[in-house]
Design an enzyme around this catalytic site. Structure first.
Site, PDB file in Angstrom:
ATOM      1  N   ARG A  67       7.244   0.697  11.334  1.00  0.00           N
ATOM      2  CA  ARG A  67       7.460   1.719  10.295  1.00  0.00           C
ATOM      3  C   ARG A  67       7.083   3.090  10.857  1.00  0.00           C
ATOM      4  NH1 ARG A  67       4.211   0.452   5.023  1.00  0.00           N
ATOM      5  NH2 ARG A  67       5.745  -1.213   4.778  1.00  0.00           N
ATOM      6  N   ARG A 136      -1.357   6.893   4.196  1.00  0.00           N
ATOM      7  CA  ARG A 136       0.015   6.556   4.613  1.00  0.00           C
ATOM      8  C   ARG A 136       0.913   7.795   4.584  1.00  0.00           C
ATOM      9  NH1 ARG A 136       1.161   1.035   3.821  1.00  0.00           N
ATOM     10  NH2 ARG A 136      -0.704  -0.191   4.239  1.00  0.00           N
ATOM     11  N   LYS A 202      -5.258   0.585   1.909  1.00  0.00           N
ATOM     12  CA  LYS A 202      -4.280   1.666   2.071  1.00  0.00           C
ATOM     13  C   LYS A 202      -4.516   2.798   1.062  1.00  0.00           C
ATOM     14  CE  LYS A 202      -1.087  -1.504   1.103  1.00  0.00           C
ATOM     15  NZ  LYS A 202       0.179  -2.175   0.801  1.00  0.00           N
ATOM     16  N   LYS A 204      -2.367   6.221  -0.709  1.00  0.00           N
ATOM     17  CA  LYS A 204      -1.038   6.841  -0.799  1.00  0.00           C
ATOM     18  C   LYS A 204      -1.076   8.167  -1.560  1.00  0.00           C
ATOM     19  CE  LYS A 204       1.279   2.454  -0.318  1.00  0.00           C
ATOM     20  NZ  LYS A 204       2.232   1.485  -0.871  1.00  0.00           N
ATOM     21  N   CYS A 423      13.180  -4.120  -3.055  1.00  0.00           N
ATOM     22  CA  CYS A 423      12.380  -4.143  -1.822  1.00  0.00           C
ATOM     23  C   CYS A 423      13.076  -4.993  -0.765  1.00  0.00           C
ATOM     24  CB  CYS A 423      10.995  -4.699  -2.125  1.00  0.00           C
ATOM     25  SG  CYS A 423      11.015  -6.485  -2.390  1.00  0.00           S
ATOM     26  N   CYS A 429      10.120 -10.182   5.149  1.00  0.00           N
ATOM     27  CA  CYS A 429       8.809 -10.010   4.532  1.00  0.00           C
ATOM     28  C   CYS A 429       8.094 -11.354   4.386  1.00  0.00           C
ATOM     29  CB  CYS A 429       8.929  -9.348   3.162  1.00  0.00           C
ATOM     30  SG  CYS A 429       7.302  -9.156   2.415  1.00  0.00           S
ATOM     31  N   CYS A 468       8.152 -10.242  -4.750  1.00  0.00           N
ATOM     32  CA  CYS A 468       6.804 -10.729  -5.094  1.00  0.00           C
ATOM     33  C   CYS A 468       6.124  -9.650  -5.928  1.00  0.00           C
ATOM     34  CB  CYS A 468       6.010 -11.060  -3.819  1.00  0.00           C
ATOM     35  SG  CYS A 468       5.168  -9.644  -3.094  1.00  0.00           S
ATOM     36  N   CYS A 472       6.589  -3.292  -4.163  1.00  0.00           N
ATOM     37  CA  CYS A 472       7.033  -2.312  -3.166  1.00  0.00           C
ATOM     38  C   CYS A 472       8.199  -1.429  -3.632  1.00  0.00           C
ATOM     39  CB  CYS A 472       7.400  -3.015  -1.869  1.00  0.00           C
ATOM     40  SG  CYS A 472       5.987  -3.869  -1.134  1.00  0.00           S
TER      41      CYS A 472
HETATM   42 FE1  SRM Z   1       4.900  -2.584   0.386  1.00  0.00          FE
HETATM   43  C1  SRM Z   1       3.112  -5.083   1.719  1.00  0.00           C
HETATM   44  C2  SRM Z   1       7.465  -3.317   2.377  1.00  0.00           C
HETATM   45  C3  SRM Z   1       6.325   0.334  -0.466  1.00  0.00           C
HETATM   46  C4  SRM Z   1       2.773  -2.315  -2.294  1.00  0.00           C
HETATM   47  N1  SRM Z   1       5.199  -3.938   1.855  1.00  0.00           N
HETATM   48  C5  SRM Z   1       4.308  -4.861   2.284  1.00  0.00           C
HETATM   49  C6  SRM Z   1       4.813  -5.570   3.551  1.00  0.00           C
HETATM   50  C7  SRM Z   1       4.318  -4.831   4.737  1.00  0.00           C
HETATM   51  C8  SRM Z   1       4.519  -7.080   3.619  1.00  0.00           C
HETATM   52  C9  SRM Z   1       3.280  -7.551   4.333  1.00  0.00           C
HETATM   53  O1  SRM Z   1       2.171  -7.060   4.065  1.00  0.00           O
HETATM   54  O2  SRM Z   1       3.431  -8.449   5.161  1.00  0.00           O
HETATM   55  C10 SRM Z   1       6.329  -5.376   3.338  1.00  0.00           C
HETATM   56  C11 SRM Z   1       7.194  -5.398   4.592  1.00  0.00           C
HETATM   57  C12 SRM Z   1       8.561  -5.974   4.280  1.00  0.00           C
HETATM   58  C13 SRM Z   1       9.552  -5.859   5.376  1.00  0.00           C
HETATM   59  O3  SRM Z   1       9.990  -6.912   5.886  1.00  0.00           O
HETATM   60  O4  SRM Z   1       9.947  -4.755   5.713  1.00  0.00           O
HETATM   61  C14 SRM Z   1       6.347  -4.129   2.493  1.00  0.00           C
HETATM   62  N2  SRM Z   1       6.518  -1.624   0.957  1.00  0.00           N
HETATM   63  C15 SRM Z   1       7.512  -2.135   1.722  1.00  0.00           C
HETATM   64  C16 SRM Z   1       8.726  -1.217   1.733  1.00  0.00           C
HETATM   65  C17 SRM Z   1       9.485  -1.228   3.045  1.00  0.00           C
HETATM   66  C18 SRM Z   1       9.639  -1.618   0.559  1.00  0.00           C
HETATM   67  C19 SRM Z   1      11.040  -1.056   0.569  1.00  0.00           C
HETATM   68  O5  SRM Z   1      11.919  -1.847   0.273  1.00  0.00           O
HETATM   69  O6  SRM Z   1      11.235   0.125   0.824  1.00  0.00           O
HETATM   70  C20 SRM Z   1       8.043   0.114   1.372  1.00  0.00           C
HETATM   71  C21 SRM Z   1       7.535   0.848   2.572  1.00  0.00           C
HETATM   72  C22 SRM Z   1       6.839   2.109   2.174  1.00  0.00           C
HETATM   73  C23 SRM Z   1       6.466   3.003   3.309  1.00  0.00           C
HETATM   74  O7  SRM Z   1       7.360   3.527   3.961  1.00  0.00           O
HETATM   75  O8  SRM Z   1       5.269   3.223   3.510  1.00  0.00           O
HETATM   76  C24 SRM Z   1       6.866  -0.396   0.552  1.00  0.00           C
HETATM   77  N3  SRM Z   1       4.551  -1.196  -1.047  1.00  0.00           N
HETATM   78  C25 SRM Z   1       5.337  -0.121  -1.300  1.00  0.00           C
HETATM   79  C26 SRM Z   1       5.009   0.441  -2.580  1.00  0.00           C
HETATM   80  C27 SRM Z   1       5.721   1.619  -3.250  1.00  0.00           C
HETATM   81  C28 SRM Z   1       5.091   2.925  -2.953  1.00  0.00           C
HETATM   82  O9  SRM Z   1       4.096   2.982  -2.223  1.00  0.00           O
HETATM   83  O10 SRM Z   1       5.573   3.924  -3.455  1.00  0.00           O
HETATM   84  C29 SRM Z   1       3.990  -0.334  -3.108  1.00  0.00           C
HETATM   85  C30 SRM Z   1       3.356  -0.173  -4.508  1.00  0.00           C
HETATM   86  C31 SRM Z   1       2.439   0.978  -4.608  1.00  0.00           C
HETATM   87  C32 SRM Z   1       1.048   0.586  -4.248  1.00  0.00           C
HETATM   88  O11 SRM Z   1       0.720   0.620  -3.063  1.00  0.00           O
HETATM   89  O12 SRM Z   1       0.289   0.196  -5.144  1.00  0.00           O
HETATM   90  C33 SRM Z   1       3.708  -1.358  -2.138  1.00  0.00           C
HETATM   91  N4  SRM Z   1       3.179  -3.527  -0.164  1.00  0.00           N
HETATM   92  C34 SRM Z   1       2.496  -3.312  -1.327  1.00  0.00           C
HETATM   93  C35 SRM Z   1       1.430  -4.274  -1.419  1.00  0.00           C
HETATM   94  C36 SRM Z   1       0.415  -4.403  -2.587  1.00  0.00           C
HETATM   95  C37 SRM Z   1      -0.721  -3.476  -2.411  1.00  0.00           C
HETATM   96  C38 SRM Z   1      -1.785  -3.673  -3.456  1.00  0.00           C
HETATM   97  O13 SRM Z   1      -2.507  -2.744  -3.756  1.00  0.00           O
HETATM   98  O14 SRM Z   1      -1.943  -4.782  -3.966  1.00  0.00           O
HETATM   99  C39 SRM Z   1       1.521  -5.079  -0.268  1.00  0.00           C
HETATM  100  C40 SRM Z   1       0.615  -6.261   0.096  1.00  0.00           C
HETATM  101  C41 SRM Z   1      -0.648  -5.823   0.731  1.00  0.00           C
HETATM  102  O15 SRM Z   1      -0.865  -4.669   1.065  1.00  0.00           O
HETATM  103  O16 SRM Z   1      -1.488  -6.710   0.910  1.00  0.00           O
HETATM  104  C42 SRM Z   1       2.628  -4.589   0.491  1.00  0.00           C
HETATM  105 FE1  SF4 Z   2       7.581  -8.083   0.448  1.00  0.00          FE
HETATM  106 FE2  SF4 Z   2       6.624  -8.331  -1.990  1.00  0.00          FE
HETATM  107 FE3  SF4 Z   2       6.785  -5.929  -0.887  1.00  0.00          FE
HETATM  108 FE4  SF4 Z   2       8.983  -7.146  -1.620  1.00  0.00          FE
HETATM  109  S1  SF4 Z   2       7.350  -6.506  -3.007  1.00  0.00           S
HETATM  110  S2  SF4 Z   2       8.655  -6.139   0.378  1.00  0.00           S
HETATM  111  S3  SF4 Z   2       8.525  -9.258  -1.229  1.00  0.00           S
HETATM  112  S4  SF4 Z   2       5.496  -7.556  -0.198  1.00  0.00           S
END
Ligand code: SRM
Ligand code: SF4
Length: 564
Positions: A67, A136, A202, A204, A423, A429, A468, A472
């Site tokens: 990323r 981030r 993290k 944000k 997502c 993922c 899930c 995201c």
């Molecule tokens: Fe996310 C984890 C993809 C925005 C909350 N996110 C992941 C991971 C890295 C999975 C992992 O930990 O193994 C995913 C990778 C998937 C892949 O194959 O690419 C993933 N997140 C994404 C992206 C690519 C979704 C998309 O379709 O665009 C976004 C990348 C953002 C970036 O460029 O930095 C993405 N993730 C978000 C957002 C939205 C936002 O930030 O505006 C959230 C919700 C906001 C928040 O953080 O509360 C988000 N991602 C999570 C979480 C849950 C965090 C939590 O507090 O519980 C995880 C899981 C974790 O961190 O353990 C996670």
């Molecule tokens: Fe993966 Fe869940 Fe984030 Fe979708 S919402 S990219 S399934 S961690």
């Protein structure tokens, strides 16, 4: 040997070095779990191709996702073209725009990881701090502007990014500098803001203009809403404690909207945000990663405590948040005039995946247009892309090329599709329970058919899907959200609003993918018949209440105050 906790791994890592360098040199196809945890801070996730793994469990299918960190989603033409080359040379031939305004590459092999990172850095695109327990990518409204005060707002994405950047040289030494492949165990840099264990989780940050919530400001740990007095930037309403992630069946985890904390002057932004980062550092849980986000500190200790703690950590007095106009969401798609006589074009990219398909060669088309007209690019938080600084005389040629390459213009897609986000989920993922990106276009087609048959095809309902509950694609602020729950089944959330300022609620659980749209169709019909003038779907849902809607879903013929 007992597995180390993430906190122990960080502490022992010598500022994020750990064993990454040695492991890059060995011939293993994947990293140890300790190195894997540290790699995240460098913008790298170890993954497996889950499709391939399902078909063949005897072969190794490890690969990495990388990323980029692109404040404000901004790329020069050269950077865009370099990323496009890298997608071919090292990744799976696609570029994925994320919901946080940056690019991800999927399918990179461990053996080519260093070269890939070097190629990105050669184009001045870093990945350090794109993931991990750290600040981030900083979001800001991407609409191009030459007005100095508006530009000043966008500049804050870069200022904050630079100020909150980690000081470790580990990234440089591990990935970039071939002459420095030395044992640097004695060289531990100071991390004045983060310390040697970095943040508990993290962090944000997003910046919005008052009135335009294109960054989903309330879902961030910190939000800054720019407030203007006439043409002058007066300051920012400071928000804190937003976040989306939750875990099914764990009531201690939940999505939360940020609270309005204070109004601060532009010269205080850096100090205030840094102070909040240190509150997270000092009070965030180091024992339970599921409870370690800033939102839980605000929830557990309260907003008043938070304000007092912030006041203790800054050198200035802050005011109460200023009243501002209601938010709308501008996705910036289509043609727009920039304020310098040039144009920008917002291009719709379905679920952010820039890919060449048989009948729509988006990747080739964008590459050719950007190269030929030397256009800078901005990525949006709705996973779309803006082509900027276009000479008005070039518009007809660009329009012709867009048509030639089969790229859909925004006029050719429904409002519902335009608003939809999904997502990544399968196959990369590791946390995905269900599909999202790969199935959502079809679900939207089903919605389009349902809305057309009800004669409300122009409804701009916001729908989002995630594989899930981590959230995201920020599902919990959508009007309709489908959140992966178990094999092919989703939890349905309803009732967010179109401007992203209200949380949706859990409406139905375990709905099979084939039943998602049929289940909601009676509600869409009821909406058509009983909505108030200009009432948005989410507002309607909240007004009539879940009891009525549950009755309708259980028996679509139930006698309610409908028209048919
Ligand atoms: Fe996310 C984890 C993809 C925005 C909350 N996110 C992941 C991971 C890295 C999975 C992992 O930990 O193994 C995913 C990778 C998937 C892949 O194959 O690419 C993933 N997140 C994404 C992206 C690519 C979704 C998309 O379709 O665009 C976004 C990348 C953002 C970036 O460029 O930095 C993405 N993730 C978000 C957002 C939205 C936002 O930030 O505006 C959230 C919700 C906001 C928040 O953080 O509360 C988000 N991602 C999570 C979480 C849950 C965090 C939590 O507090 O519980 C995880 C899981 C974790 O961190 O353990 C996670
Ligand atoms: Fe993966 Fe869940 Fe984030 Fe979708 S919402 S990219 S399934 S961690």
């Amino acid at each position: 040997m007992a597995k180390l906790s993430v906190e122990e791994i960080k502490l022992a890592s010598r500022n994020l070095r750990g064993s990454i360098l040695e492991e890059l040199k060995n011939s293993a196809l994947f990293f140890t779990s300790e190195a894997e945890k540290l790699l995240k801070f460098h913008g790298i996730y170890e993954q497996e191709d889950r499709d391939k793994r399902k078909l063949d469990r005897t072969t190794d299918h490890h690969q990495v996702m990388i990323r980029a960190k692109l404040p404000g989603g901004q790329l020069t033409p050269e950077q865009y073209l370099a990323m496009d080359d890298i997608a071919d040379n090292y990744a799976n031939g696609t570029l994925r725009i994320t919901t946080r305004q940056t690019f991800q590459l999927h399918g990179v092999l461990k053996s080519e990881l260093r070269e890939t990172i070097q190629a990105m850095n050669h184009a001045l695109v870093t990945t350090l701090g794109a993931c991990g327990d750290i600040v981030r990518n900083v979001l800001v409204c991407p609409a191009p502007t030459t007005k100095p005060q508006q530009q000043a707002v966008q500049e804050f994405a870069f200022t904050l990014n630079a100020a909150l950047y980690p000081q470790t040289r580990a990234y440089h030494q591990i990935f970039l500098d071939d002459t420095q492949l030395i044992d640097d165990s004695d060289i531990i840099e100071e991390e004045p803001i983060y310390g040697h264990t970095y943040l508990p989780r993290k962090f944000k940050i997003a910046i919005a203009y008052a009135g335009d919530n294109c960054v989903d400001i309330y879902t961030n740990d910190v939000g800054l809403v720019a407030v203007f007095d006439g043409d002058t930037l007066a300051g920012f309403n400071l928000l804190a404690g937003g976040g989306m992630g939750m875990t099914h069946n764990n009531d201690e985890t939940f999505p939360r909207l940020a609270d309005d904390i204070a109004f601060i002057r532009p010269e205080h932004v850096l100090e205030a945000v840094t102070a909040i980062v240190t509150i997270h550092r000092d009070y965030g849980s180091r024992e339970n990663r599921k409870h370690a986000r800033l939102k839980y500190i605000l929830h557990d200790k309260g907003v008043d405590w938070f304000r007092e703690e912030l006041a203790r950590r800054v050198s200035f007095l802050f005011d109460a948040p200023r009243p501002v106009q209601e938010f709308e969401v501008y996705d910036h798609l289509g043609w727009h005039e920039q304020d310098n006589g040039q144009l920008f074009l917002g291009v719709y990219v379905e679920n952010g995946r820039i890919i060449d398909r048989e009948n729509a060669r988006m990747r080739s088309g964008l590459r050719t247009i950007i190269e030929q007209f030397n256009l800078s690019v901005r990525l949006t938080c709705q996973q779309n892309l803006l082509l900027t600084n276009i000479n008005p005389a070039d518009r007809p040629a660009i329009e012709a090329m867009i048509a030639d390459y089969g790229i859909r213009t925004v006029e050719k897609i429904s409002k519902m599709r335009r608003n939809a986000l999904a997502c990544v989920a399968m196959p990369t993922c590791g946390l995905a329970i269900t599909e999202a990106e790969r199935v959502f276009p079809q679900i939207i087609s089903e919605f389009e058919d349902a809305l057309d048959s009800l004669n409300i095809g122009d409804s701009a309902i916001t729908a989002r899907m995630t594989g899930c509950p981590n959230g995201c694609a920020r599902p919990y602020v959508a009007e309709i959200a489908f959140v992966g729950r178990s094999l092919e089944k989703y939890t349905v959330f309803l009732g967010g609003n179109p401007n992203g300022t209200r949380l949706a609620k859990n409406f139905l659980d375990l709905v099979h993918i084939t039943e998602l749209v049929p289940t909601l169709t009676p509600i869409l019909r009821y909406y058509r018949d009983c909505r108030n003038e200009n009432e948005a779907f989410g507002d309607f849902v909240m007004r009539v209440g879940f009891d009525v809607l549950h009755a309708l879903v259980n028996d679509p013929d139930v006698k309610l105050a409908t028209g048919d």
